[in-house]
Scaffold this motif. Structure first.
Motif, mmCIF file in Angstrom:
data_model
loop_
_atom_site.group_PDB
_atom_site.id
_atom_site.type_symbol
_atom_site.label_atom_id
_atom_site.label_comp_id
_atom_site.label_asym_id
_atom_site.label_seq_id
_atom_site.Cartn_x
_atom_site.Cartn_y
_atom_site.Cartn_z
ATOM 1 N N GLU A 22 0.231 -0.932 -0.201
ATOM 2 C CA GLU A 22 -0.268 0.168 -0.114
ATOM 3 C C GLU A 22 1.345 1.144 0.234
ATOM 4 N N TYR A 23 2.393 1.206 0.540
ATOM 5 C CA TYR A 23 3.075 2.448 0.318
ATOM 6 C C TYR A 23 3.953 2.493 -0.740
ATOM 7 N N VAL A 24 4.232 0.857 -1.268
ATOM 8 C CA VAL A 24 5.606 1.216 -2.328
ATOM 9 C C VAL A 24 5.395 -0.179 -3.203
ATOM 10 N N GLN A 25 5.588 0.121 -4.368
ATOM 11 C CA GLN A 25 4.966 0.065 -5.590
ATOM 12 C C GLN A 25 6.173 -1.296 -5.919
ATOM 13 N N LEU A 26 5.237 -2.470 -5.859
ATOM 14 C CA LEU A 26 6.379 -3.889 -5.188
ATOM 15 C C LEU A 26 6.841 -4.601 -6.419
ATOM 16 N N LYS A 27 7.972 -5.354 -7.326
ATOM 17 C CA LYS A 27 7.526 -6.117 -8.286
ATOM 18 C C LYS A 27 7.940 -7.539 -7.859
ATOM 19 N N PHE A 208 -13.507 19.024 5.439
ATOM 20 C CA PHE A 208 -13.296 17.465 4.600
ATOM 21 C C PHE A 208 -12.163 18.006 5.240
ATOM 22 N N PRO A 209 -11.998 16.496 6.158
ATOM 23 C CA PRO A 209 -10.871 15.894 6.533
ATOM 24 C C PRO A 209 -9.811 15.768 5.753
ATOM 25 N N ILE A 210 -8.567 15.794 6.828
ATOM 26 C CA ILE A 210 -7.166 15.468 5.488
ATOM 27 C C ILE A 210 -6.892 14.219 6.477
ATOM 28 N N HIS A 211 -6.626 13.452 5.353
ATOM 29 C CA HIS A 211 -6.107 12.047 6.411
ATOM 30 C C HIS A 211 -4.420 11.598 5.791
ATOM 31 N N SER A 212 -3.989 10.807 6.670
ATOM 32 C CA SER A 212 -2.534 10.290 6.474
ATOM 33 C C SER A 212 -2.817 8.966 5.604
ATOM 34 N N PHE A 213 -1.379 8.788 5.523
ATOM 35 C CA PHE A 213 -1.465 8.148 4.360
ATOM 36 C C PHE A 213 -2.563 6.426 5.076
ATOM 37 N N SER A 214 -2.454 6.599 6.091
ATOM 38 C CA SER A 214 -2.723 5.027 6.693
ATOM 39 C C SER A 214 -3.928 5.482 6.918
ATOM 40 N N GLY A 215 -4.687 6.465 7.023
ATOM 41 C CA GLY A 215 -6.221 6.454 7.115
ATOM 42 C C GLY A 215 -6.502 7.689 7.939
ATOM 43 N N GLY A 251 -6.881 13.228 -0.247
ATOM 44 C CA GLY A 251 -7.404 11.815 -0.944
ATOM 45 C C GLY A 251 -6.929 10.167 -1.583
ATOM 46 N N LEU A 252 -5.692 10.649 -1.016
ATOM 47 C CA LEU A 252 -4.179 9.935 -1.250
ATOM 48 C C LEU A 252 -5.459 8.510 -0.298
ATOM 49 N N ASN A 253 -5.463 8.893 1.444
ATOM 50 C CA ASN A 253 -5.856 7.104 1.266
ATOM 51 C C ASN A 253 -6.147 6.466 1.181
ATOM 52 N N GLN A 254 -8.241 7.112 0.302
ATOM 53 C CA GLN A 254 -8.936 6.063 -0.492
ATOM 54 C C GLN A 254 -8.606 6.310 -1.548
ATOM 55 N N SER A 255 -7.323 6.912 -2.178
ATOM 56 C CA SER A 255 -7.138 6.212 -3.968
ATOM 57 C C SER A 255 -5.815 5.720 -4.242
ATOM 58 N N LYS A 256 -5.021 5.054 -2.926
ATOM 59 C CA LYS A 256 -3.747 5.151 -3.097
ATOM 60 C C LYS A 256 -4.125 3.043 -3.920
ATOM 61 N N LYS A 299 6.587 12.044 -3.739
ATOM 62 C CA LYS A 299 7.535 10.896 -2.989
ATOM 63 C C LYS A 299 6.887 10.459 -2.793
ATOM 64 N N LEU A 300 5.256 10.815 -1.990
ATOM 65 C CA LEU A 300 4.046 9.841 -1.646
ATOM 66 C C LEU A 300 3.876 8.794 -2.889
ATOM 67 N N ILE A 301 3.790 10.120 -3.879
ATOM 68 C CA ILE A 301 3.242 8.831 -5.395
ATOM 69 C C ILE A 301 3.403 8.587 -5.752
ATOM 70 N N LYS A 302 5.425 7.875 -5.433
ATOM 71 C CA LYS A 302 6.076 7.639 -6.150
ATOM 72 C C LYS A 302 5.854 6.233 -6.127
ATOM 73 N N ARG A 303 5.872 5.940 -4.609
ATOM 74 C CA ARG A 303 5.849 5.164 -3.810
ATOM 75 C C ARG A 303 4.934 3.938 -5.126
#
Length: 638
Positions: A22-27, A208-215, A251-256, A299-303
């Motif tokens: 959910e945080y890092v693009q893994l291959k 409009f609540p602003i959430h962290s990556f984890s919610g 929106g990153l938490n809802q969109s990741k 960098k948040l997006i790049k994960r």
């Protein structure tokens, strides 16, 4: 306190690759996964996740551990917070053991944790006011309905309402026992000198609540609904210990998950742009919330992806501001496309008036690469003026200069050459000029960095301790192969069975060896305590430790640097360490014994005095004979 039974259930249920994914693009890389480090700037992936061992290792930063320690590192969670977050994700019910805390322990609860809690309380308060009060339904819910938002999307983004009463939330929070100081530090309440009861920062606004990556809720954005009031339309939380707007994307938490799945992030400006696109079914979207795009946000997006499409509403000021965002995205290695909506439309209005398929096709078909986008905007301004046209081309080449990949640079320059009918050589010359300008900005810093790096290398080579290196290896063997069976013979040639842990601990106790590293000492003491209880404590035991250093050490033992290379892909094979455990244990123990003897000899030489010289010399002679005997066993030629 979370019960041990619950902790065991959490660790047996969670999947490290799912949480980190959910945080890092893994291959996939053989039996492991690889990705770019979320903790350190790098271009070649050195972040490894092992599903079979349920651990991760970041070779660029040196960090490593379990899914729980990853959450602690990436989110700043405490150990219990990380456990609760994982339990919530996997639907595990938390069982707690009742523990009586002293007043000192209660006061020791970190201010950071209380800030998170007060934001949770406020978020619930605002939502309840939206859905359960007449004022909220009449004013705020009606506004959201006018914006054509459905109930499910309002709840998905946890939208709320702060009532007209000037201190409604402040009064509510004080009654719940929250102190004035924490309310003021949260930014939710303001305490002017002439208002001891406090004032709600967001009164009479939709929330409009602003959430962290984890919610977790970090802060709030709030929009005023009255048009006759002279105040800012949007009001955001101030910077706090937990909320830094440059590190957050709305929106990153809802969109990741959608961003990772689509391998594309749509970047917009406002809250409603994100919400309306989600409602239309397009979920891979985030907003910079009206602030200038920052490196931390990129960098948040790049994960999750390296592909970004910027959606703009065609406003001239916004378009010019986007040029800076384009350069920043390019410098971070992102692939960029840009979409301009028709005059009078923004992503919010366009998504509301058109069906999903139409919006998706529009974004896909209208997206231009940054060269075509900048060329169109700048040449329109140039209006056949050759000087302005030259400046426009220089501006485009400057953007190409932010691309670090040489091959991409060449492709982009060929595109500019074709587009403007210019020679590639002249464009390469201009690119060189632009690069030189950028490089001249930080020459002193680079030289200083090189000096520091050289000093670190020299310091490392001067302080290396072979005894400590072997101690580290003994601990690694116990963590990695602790329960591995070894078959040995007694001096009377009788066969017996032991384990790696037992053999190494026997060696350490036989020599009365005291570990050099405090961390190794803690681990060895835990292993000894386990033996006393007829329990062999190796990696599985230490993975669930609350001690982050111990967990990182365990990860280091379980994943080594060679696992990041796919040698088999090139038909290169090596013996696996598992196949050589018996030989390695014997070898490391005898080498460790030799280095320990050498240390004792050197210590004795420093202790020689006239009174004890004869006795000390005799010890040194005997120990030297022992060292020579060990050298023979190691086939040393001295």
């Amino acid at each position: 306190m979370i019960s041990q039974k619950t902790i065991d259930k959490i660790f047996s249920t969670i999947r490290v690759e799912e949480i980190i994914g959910e945080y890092v693009q893994l291959k996939r890389a053989g039996s492991n996964f690889k990705g770019l480090s979320p903790f350190h700037e790098e271009k070649t992936p050195s972040f490894v996740v092992s599903p079979s061992k349920q651990i991760w290792k970041d070779f660029s930063s040196g960090k490593g551990g379990t899914a729980i320690t990853f959450l602690m590192e990436i989110e700043g969670f405490t150990y219990p917070e990380a456990l609760r977050h994982a339990a919530k994700k996997y639907g595990i019910e938390i069982e707690e053991d009742q523990v009586e805390y002293s007043e000192e322990q209660k006061k020791a609860q970190s201010e950071r944790e209380i800030l998170y809690k007060i934001h949770e309380v406020a978020n619930t308060f605002f939502q309840e006011n939206l859905w359960e009060t007449e004022e909220g339904k009449t004013i705020a819910l009606s506004y959201f309905k006018e914006r054509e938002l459905h109930d499910d999307i309002i709840k998905k983004f946890q939208l709320g309402y702060s009532p007209e009463k000037k201190n409604a939330f402040t009064e509510y929070a004080l009654a719940k026992g929250y102190e004035k100081e924490i309310l003021e530090k949260s930014g939710i309440s303001i305490f002017p000198e002439n208002s001891p009861s406090g004032i709600d920062r967001f009164r009479e606004r939709v929330i409009f609540p602003i959430h962290s990556f984890s919610g977790r809720v970090l802060g709030f954005g709030a929009r005023i609904l009255k048009s006759n009031v002279k105040t800012a339309k949007y009001l955001n939380s101030p910077e706090t210990e937990i909320y830094h707007k440059s590190n957050v994307l709305y929106g990153l938490n809802q969109s990741k998950q959608a961003i990772s799945r689509e391998n594309l992030c749509l970047l917009v400006e406002g809250y409603m742009d994100v919400i309306s696109l989600h409602q239309s079914g397009i979920e891979n979207v985030v907003a910079s919330s009206g602030t200038a795009l920052t490196t931390e946000q990129i960098k948040l997006i790049k994960r999750l992806t390296e592909n970004v499409t910027i959606l703009f509403d065609g406003d001239a000021a916004g378009i010019k501001a986007s040029f800076r965002s384009i350069d920043m995205l390019l410098s971070e290695g992102m692939n960029i496309r840009v979409v301009l909506f028709p005059d009078g439309d923004d992503p919010d209005s366009f998504a509301r008036k058109n069906p999903r398929d139409f919006v998706e096709d529009f974004i896909k078909n209208q997206a231009k690469d940054f060269i075509d986008f900048k060329a169109e905007i700048l040449l329109k301004e140039a209006n056949n003026d050759p000087i302005k046209k030259a400046e426009a081309i220089r501006d485009i080449v400057k953007s190409i200069g932010f691309v670090s990949n040489a091959l991409k640079q060449e492709v982009y320059l060929k595109q500019v050459s074709t587009h403007f009918g210019l020679s590639e050589q002249s464009l390469f010359n201009e690119l060189g000029v632009q690069k030189q300008v950028v490089q001249q900005q930080k020459p002193a810093e680079k030289r200083e960095a090189n000096v520091v790096k050289l000093e670190k290398v020299q310091e490392f080579t001067e302080t290396i301790n072979p005894l400590l290196v072997l101690e580290e290896k003994l601990v690694e063997l116990m963590l990695k192969f602790g329960q591995f069976k070894l078959f040995r013979k007694t001096p009377d040639n009788e066969n017996y069975e032991t384990t790696v842990i037992e053999e190494i601990i026997n060696h350490l106790e036989e020599d009365q060896y005291q570990p050099i590293s405090p961390l190794n000492k803690r681990i060895i003491e835990e292993i000894k305590a386990g033996i006393q209880q007829n329990e062999l404590r190796s990696s599985d035991f230490f993975k669930t430790f609350m001690d982050e250093e111990v967990v990182t050490k365990t990860a280091d033992a379980l994943i080594n640097a060679h696992e990041t290379s796919n040698w088999e892909k090139h038909n290169i094979y090596f013996s696996k360490e598992e196949e050589l455990v018996d030989k390695i244990v014997k070898d490391v123990i005898i080498r460790h014994k030799r280095e320990f003897v050498v240390k004792i000899i050197n210590d004795l030489k420093h202790q020689i005095s006239e009174e004890n010289s004869a006795e000390t010399y005799l010890k040194i002679i005997n120990l030297t004979k022992l060292k020579n005997k060990i050298d023979e066993n190691l086939f040393r030629i001295l």
